[in-house]
Design a protein around this motif. Structure first.
Motif, mmCIF file in Angstrom:
data_model
loop_
_atom_site.group_PDB
_atom_site.id
_atom_site.type_symbol
_atom_site.label_atom_id
_atom_site.label_comp_id
_atom_site.label_asym_id
_atom_site.label_seq_id
_atom_site.Cartn_x
_atom_site.Cartn_y
_atom_site.Cartn_z
ATOM 1 N N LYS A 1 0.830 -1.207 0.000
ATOM 2 C CA LYS A 1 0.000 0.000 0.000
ATOM 3 C C LYS A 1 0.862 1.252 0.000
ATOM 4 O O LYS A 1 1.863 1.331 0.703
ATOM 5 C CB LYS A 1 -0.902 0.031 1.232
ATOM 6 C CG LYS A 1 -2.003 -0.981 1.210
ATOM 7 C CD LYS A 1 -2.885 -0.821 2.433
ATOM 8 C CE LYS A 1 -3.987 -1.849 2.427
ATOM 9 N NZ LYS A 1 -4.840 -1.714 3.611
ATOM 10 N N GLY A 2 0.466 2.230 -0.805
ATOM 11 C CA GLY A 2 1.154 3.515 -0.833
ATOM 12 C C GLY A 2 2.401 3.542 -1.698
ATOM 13 O O GLY A 2 3.095 4.547 -1.731
ATOM 14 N N THR A 3 2.718 2.435 -2.373
ATOM 15 C CA THR A 3 3.894 2.383 -3.245
ATOM 16 C C THR A 3 3.530 1.714 -4.560
ATOM 17 O O THR A 3 2.436 1.188 -4.728
ATOM 18 C CB THR A 3 5.051 1.585 -2.607
ATOM 19 O OG1 THR A 3 4.669 0.203 -2.521
ATOM 20 C CG2 THR A 3 5.412 2.106 -1.233
ATOM 21 N N GLN A 4 4.476 1.710 -5.476
ATOM 22 C CA GLN A 4 4.297 1.024 -6.752
ATOM 23 C C GLN A 4 4.885 -0.386 -6.718
ATOM 24 O O GLN A 4 4.948 -1.057 -7.733
ATOM 25 C CB GLN A 4 4.983 1.826 -7.875
ATOM 26 C CG GLN A 4 4.360 3.185 -8.116
ATOM 27 C CD GLN A 4 2.944 3.062 -8.643
ATOM 28 O OE1 GLN A 4 2.630 2.179 -9.421
ATOM 29 N NE2 GLN A 4 2.081 3.963 -8.203
ATOM 30 N N ILE A 5 5.299 -0.845 -5.544
ATOM 31 C CA ILE A 5 5.941 -2.153 -5.411
ATOM 32 C C ILE A 5 4.890 -3.260 -5.363
ATOM 33 O O ILE A 5 3.920 -3.185 -4.626
ATOM 34 C CB ILE A 5 6.807 -2.199 -4.137
ATOM 35 C CG1 ILE A 5 7.917 -1.170 -4.216
ATOM 36 C CG2 ILE A 5 7.389 -3.584 -3.931
ATOM 37 C CD1 ILE A 5 8.726 -1.039 -2.954
ATOM 38 N N HIS A 6 5.099 -4.276 -6.194
ATOM 39 C CA HIS A 6 4.254 -5.468 -6.190
ATOM 40 C C HIS A 6 5.160 -6.651 -5.856
ATOM 41 O O HIS A 6 6.057 -6.987 -6.625
ATOM 42 C CB HIS A 6 3.582 -5.672 -7.548
ATOM 43 C CG HIS A 6 2.667 -6.844 -7.576
ATOM 44 N ND1 HIS A 6 1.419 -6.814 -7.017
ATOM 45 C CD2 HIS A 6 2.817 -8.086 -8.068
ATOM 46 C CE1 HIS A 6 0.839 -7.992 -7.177
ATOM 47 N NE2 HIS A 6 1.677 -8.792 -7.813
ATOM 48 N N ARG B 1 13.302 -0.171 2.174
ATOM 49 C CA ARG B 1 13.227 -0.838 3.471
ATOM 50 C C ARG B 1 11.764 -0.963 3.855
ATOM 51 O O ARG B 1 11.034 0.031 3.898
ATOM 52 C CB ARG B 1 14.001 -0.019 4.496
ATOM 53 C CG ARG B 1 14.081 -0.561 5.868
ATOM 54 C CD ARG B 1 14.894 -1.779 6.095
ATOM 55 N NE ARG B 1 16.299 -1.666 5.769
ATOM 56 C CZ ARG B 1 17.098 -2.721 5.768
ATOM 57 N NH1 ARG B 1 16.625 -3.901 6.072
ATOM 58 N NH2 ARG B 1 18.359 -2.597 5.470
ATOM 59 N N LEU B 2 11.283 -2.195 4.116
ATOM 60 C CA LEU B 2 9.886 -2.452 4.456
ATOM 61 C C LEU B 2 9.787 -3.258 5.739
ATOM 62 O O LEU B 2 10.675 -4.047 6.056
ATOM 63 C CB LEU B 2 9.196 -3.244 3.341
ATOM 64 C CG LEU B 2 9.102 -2.605 1.967
ATOM 65 C CD1 LEU B 2 8.536 -3.618 0.986
ATOM 66 C CD2 LEU B 2 8.216 -1.386 2.013
ATOM 67 N N VAL B 3 8.679 -3.089 6.441
ATOM 68 C CA VAL B 3 8.351 -3.943 7.578
ATOM 69 C C VAL B 3 7.385 -4.993 7.049
ATOM 70 O O VAL B 3 6.346 -4.676 6.483
ATOM 71 C CB VAL B 3 7.711 -3.134 8.727
ATOM 72 C CG1 VAL B 3 7.287 -4.066 9.847
ATOM 73 C CG2 VAL B 3 8.683 -2.093 9.236
ATOM 74 N N LEU B 4 7.742 -6.253 7.228
ATOM 75 C CA LEU B 4 6.987 -7.364 6.648
ATOM 76 C C LEU B 4 6.346 -8.213 7.739
ATOM 77 O O LEU B 4 6.933 -8.409 8.801
ATOM 78 C CB LEU B 4 7.932 -8.241 5.822
ATOM 79 C CG LEU B 4 8.833 -7.513 4.833
ATOM 80 C CD1 LEU B 4 9.919 -8.443 4.338
ATOM 81 C CD2 LEU B 4 8.018 -6.977 3.685
ATOM 82 N N LYS B 5 5.161 -8.723 7.469
ATOM 83 C CA LYS B 5 4.479 -9.623 8.395
ATOM 84 C C LYS B 5 5.078 -11.026 8.250
ATOM 85 O O LYS B 5 5.279 -11.514 7.142
ATOM 86 C CB LYS B 5 2.980 -9.693 8.088
ATOM 87 C CG LYS B 5 2.235 -8.435 8.403
ATOM 88 C CD LYS B 5 2.044 -8.355 9.881
ATOM 89 C CE LYS B 5 0.998 -7.336 10.219
ATOM 90 N NZ LYS B 5 0.738 -7.289 11.623
ATOM 91 N N THR B 6 5.349 -11.662 9.372
ATOM 92 C CA THR B 6 5.972 -12.986 9.333
ATOM 93 C C THR B 6 5.028 -14.075 8.840
ATOM 94 O O THR B 6 5.486 -15.134 8.435
ATOM 95 C CB THR B 6 6.499 -13.378 10.728
ATOM 96 O OG1 THR B 6 5.425 -13.336 11.665
ATOM 97 C CG2 THR B 6 7.614 -12.460 11.160
ATOM 98 N N CYS B 7 3.724 -13.832 8.833
ATOM 99 C CA CYS B 7 2.774 -14.846 8.374
ATOM 100 C C CYS B 7 2.800 -15.023 6.858
ATOM 101 O O CYS B 7 2.207 -15.966 6.336
ATOM 102 C CB CYS B 7 1.370 -14.514 8.851
ATOM 103 S SG CYS B 7 0.713 -12.954 8.262
ATOM 104 N N PHE B 8 3.501 -14.135 6.118
ATOM 105 C CA PHE B 8 3.570 -14.230 4.663
ATOM 106 C C PHE B 8 4.940 -14.646 4.155
ATOM 107 O O PHE B 8 5.207 -14.598 2.960
ATOM 108 C CB PHE B 8 3.206 -12.891 4.016
ATOM 109 C CG PHE B 8 1.796 -12.456 4.292
ATOM 110 C CD1 PHE B 8 0.716 -13.225 3.909
ATOM 111 C CD2 PHE B 8 1.558 -11.272 4.973
ATOM 112 C CE1 PHE B 8 -0.580 -12.825 4.181
ATOM 113 C CE2 PHE B 8 0.274 -10.852 5.242
ATOM 114 C CZ PHE B 8 -0.812 -11.648 4.852
ATOM 115 N N VAL B 9 5.856 -15.063 5.041
ATOM 116 C CA VAL B 9 7.193 -15.443 4.628
ATOM 117 C C VAL B 9 7.573 -16.798 5.198
ATOM 118 O O VAL B 9 7.006 -17.253 6.191
ATOM 119 C CB VAL B 9 8.264 -14.409 5.067
ATOM 120 C CG1 VAL B 9 8.016 -13.065 4.434
ATOM 121 C CG2 VAL B 9 8.342 -14.283 6.569
#
Length: 69
Positions: A26-31, A58-66
């Protein structure tokens, strides 16, 4: 508390992880596509979040998706 990936493996600073689900940031062009590798993660104060660099951002990622590589 320990940060764990979606399979319950313990994550630590410097590990590499892989995305298990495609998603748009959200808020970026990154997919982020399924199978995207994130190297040298950092553990945050929240056990459900990790800090990693994806496509130069630099992103903060949820551990449930990795999962740990």
């Amino acid at each position: 508390m320990e940060a764990t990936d979606m399979n319950g493996n313990v994550l630590s600073d410097g590990d590499s992880v892989i995305f298990t689900k495609s998603m748009k940031v959200k808020g970026t062009q990154i997919h982020l596509k399924k199978g995207t590798k994130v190297k040298n993660i950092r553990i945050t104060d929240d056990p459900e979040e990790i800090d990693g660099k994806v496509e130069g951002t630099r992103l903060v990622l949820k551990t449930c998706f990795v999962k740990k590589k």
